[in-house]
Each structure stands twice: as C-alpha cells, then as structure tokens.
Design an enzyme around this catalytic site. Structure first.
Site, PDB file in Angstrom:
ATOM      1  CB  ILE A  96      -7.995 -26.126  11.385  1.00 18.29           C
ATOM      2  CG1 ILE A  96      -8.205 -27.163  10.270  1.00 18.29           C
ATOM      3  CG2 ILE A  96      -7.556 -26.821  12.681  1.00 18.29           C
ATOM      4  CD1 ILE A  96      -6.933 -27.810   9.767  1.00 18.29           C
ATOM      5  NE  ARG A  98       1.141 -30.008   5.477  1.00 25.61           N
ATOM      6  CZ  ARG A  98      -0.121 -30.359   5.709  1.00 25.61           C
ATOM      7  NH1 ARG A  98      -0.570 -30.391   6.949  1.00 25.61           N
ATOM      8  NH2 ARG A  98      -0.936 -30.638   4.714  1.00 25.61           N
ATOM      9  CD  GLU A 141       4.902 -35.216   9.022  1.00 22.53           C
ATOM     10  OE1 GLU A 141       4.545 -34.253   9.732  1.00 22.53           O
ATOM     11  OE2 GLU A 141       4.301 -35.560   7.991  1.00 22.53           O
ATOM     12  CG  HIS A 151       0.881 -35.222   9.348  1.00 17.36           C
ATOM     13  ND1 HIS A 151       1.740 -34.577   8.502  1.00 17.36           N
ATOM     14  CD2 HIS A 151      -0.292 -34.529   9.282  1.00 17.36           C
ATOM     15  CE1 HIS A 151       1.134 -33.543   7.931  1.00 17.36           C
ATOM     16  NE2 HIS A 151      -0.105 -33.499   8.403  1.00 17.36           N
ATOM     17  CB  ALA A 164      -4.377 -33.747  13.267  1.00 20.16           C
TER      18      ALA A 164
END
Length: 342
Positions: free
Chosen positions: A165, A245, A274, A293, A295
């Site tokens: 990434i 994270r 989350e 979360h 992405a």
C-alpha cells in the site's frame, strides 16, 4: 483423507467469488458456519475443517472464533488459515507457527483502494471538504475565504511503512508533486528508494514531513508506536493520516495535539474501537475527517481479497506454497502435516 477436505468460512459477508472459486476447483468441500447464535455448533464444524477463511475485522468476529492457541488445540485437524484482509489481527501467528499451521493474508489485494482513500482523506482535510459541505447544508453568511484550505503540491509526505500500500501511496504522491520519505525497518534503503521514497529514520520523518501517513501492520512492535512524543515531534501544522490499524496511534494524544493547535488536522479510517462512538472526541473536531475502516472496502478490492483468499487456501491444500505466507517458517512442517492427512 478419505473424502475431500473441508474448507470452512463463517456466514459473515464475503464476495461471492470466494464460494465460486472453491466450488469450481473441485478438491475441497465448502462449509459455511454461523458466526453468531450457536458457538458450540460452529466450533464443532471447525474441528472437521482442514482450512479456515478467517474474518479479519476484530470487532466483527466473535472472540472464540479467532485463531488462537485454544482454537488450534480444539481443532487439531486444521492445516491452514487465511485472513480475509491484509491485516491478521484475529490470528495468533505465533501459535499457528508452533502448531505447524501456515497463515496467509491478502496484502496488496486491496492496495489500490486503500491508497486512493489515503488521498481522499488528505484532500478532505487540507481542502476542508467536509466543513464546506456542512456550511452549504446548514450555514448562512459565510464566505469562500472562511473555508480556505491548502494545496498539497510541494509538500512532503512521510510514510510509516512502504509495503504494497505504501508503495502505491508514494506513486500517487509523486503525481501530486509531493516529496516522499519513508521509514520501514523491515526494508533496505535501496528497496525503499526503488519504491519511490527517500529512506529516513522515524524521528527524521516526523520532523520533516508535512503529512505523516501510517501504512504498517499492527503487531507487538507497532502497537502504540505513535503517541504524545511522536505528535510533539511532528512539524507544527502537519496533518496526520492512518489507513493502517487502530491501536498503532494513540487517539487521546492525537486529540490533545489537535486541541493544542500543534497539528492542523487528521484523516482517520481506523479506530481502537470500530466503529467509534458518535461522541468520540476526535469526531467532534472540524479538522478531523473520519471513515469507518472502509479504505479497502470497495467492490473491486473485496472481490480481489476474496479470490486471493480462496486461491491461497486451495493452493495450500494441494501442497503448493502460497505467495503471501505470513509465517514461512511454518511451511516445512505444514507440508508434513498435509502428507499425513492425505
């Protein structure tokens, strides 16, 4: 094995390509087990499984169904496990290695989506997109100048981690005319340069970056890595981003750095809990843009991840080394276990 081995997953959402790939392959029986409601029945199903597709979201997977030392003891026939994402928070890798169970993740399979959202968050913060939207919906008497933001061209972005990434983020950053530096203790400087960034220490990265963006896994070495000391070491007016994270950065210390005016803003896709509560202090700040979360949650990424997981599990059941082994040291013993189970 007198019958085809069982490949198990839970009834949590997965792209249909996962089931299609397993069924088309014809050398494993797919079993879908309930994630909620009857833990005894689910554990009984896992005891019969040779392979387990493990949900990677820690706050969505019931704790008894995480791949722990206890679950491995209860399921001695489990030969291999696969995380449903790039992260593997729900898998005890050390326990798997000790048991001779190879672990794979899907690193890079959602890389384009995560890299894209990194810049969506950055631009939303720097160009004050959410603030402008809210003013258009509810405000009156404001001016365009009251919503003035900043360009990112000519600024420096520091990447903490430059794997699949981070490498994509570096490439996009260069297209925006940004300078890129990176800290990654797992890579040689030449490799970091080849991936599009100037290698630096963490302290140097914090001191020189206008944007600090996290792209490292959550593990014992990174948990709590970015706290009050690191925020204080960042440039005044810098922006902090994380699509990595929750738990790597200290949320309370970040809120304090924003409240003090030391940092200009933050873009956060990941949280300690989350989703975070609606009253989370960071979400009350106009210079913070948050997402849930998501992405790596695009149609394309979810398809890639599901296909990658299915294919790697099937490879391991055939005795073929998969491309994304998290614990390669477990592979020789895994082959022995596979031969004995055949």
């Amino acid at each position: 094995m007198s019958q085809l081995p069982i490949l198990a997953r839970l009834d949590l959402w997965v792209h249909p390509i996962f089931d299609e790939r397993v069924q088309q392959a014809g050398h494993a029986r797919l079993r879908v087990l309930p994630a909620h409601g009857d833990p005894a029945a689910t554990l009984a199903g896992l005891r019969e499984a040779s392979a387990y597709h493990v949900h990677a979201a820690k706050d969505e997977l019931p704790r008894p169904l995480w791949v722990s030392a206890e679950l491995l003891r209860d399921c001695p026939g489990l030969l291999c496990v696969s995380s449903s994402g790039a992260g593997y928070d729900t898998i005890d890798v050390a326990a798997c290695t000790a048991a001779g169970v190879p672990v794979v993740n899907q690193a890079g399979m959602n890389g384009d989506s995560v890299a894209e959202l990194t810049f969506a968050l950055l631009l939303a913060v720097q160009r004050r997109v959410v603030e402008s939207h809210q003013q258009l919906r509810t405000g009156q008497g404001y001016t365009r100048e009251s919503l003035m933001g900043h360009e990112i061209r000519g600024t420096c972005i520091g990447l903490v981690g430059i794997g699949e990434i981070g490498t994509r983020v570096a490439r996009i950053a260069q297209g925006f005319g940004m300078r890129v530096c990176a800290y990654d203790p797992l890579l040689e400087p030449a490799t970091i340069r080849a991936r599009g960034a100037e290698p630096v220490t963490l302290d140097a990265l914090l001191a020189q970056s206008d944007v600090v963006s996290l792209h490292c896994p959550l593990d014992a070495g990174t948990r709590g890595m970015i706290g009050a000391r690191e925020y204080a070491a960042m440039k005044p007016g810098a922006v902090f981003l994380s699509t990595a994270r929750g738990g790597i950065h200290d949320e309370a210390a970040l809120e304090a750095a924003l409240a003090a005016g030391h940092l200009a803003g933050a873009g956060l896709d990941v949280w300690l809990q989350e989703p975070p509560g609606n009253d989370a202090p960071l979400l009350q700040r106009p210079n913070v843009v948050g997402t849930f979360h998501t992405a790596g949650v695009t149609h394309e990424a979810r398809r890639n991840v599901a296909q990658g997981s299915a294919e790697q599990l099937l490879m391991m059941l055939r005795g073929e080394r998969p491309p994304r082994l998290v614990n390669p040291e477990a592979w020789p013993r895994a082959l022995e276990r596979l031969r004995r189970a055949a």
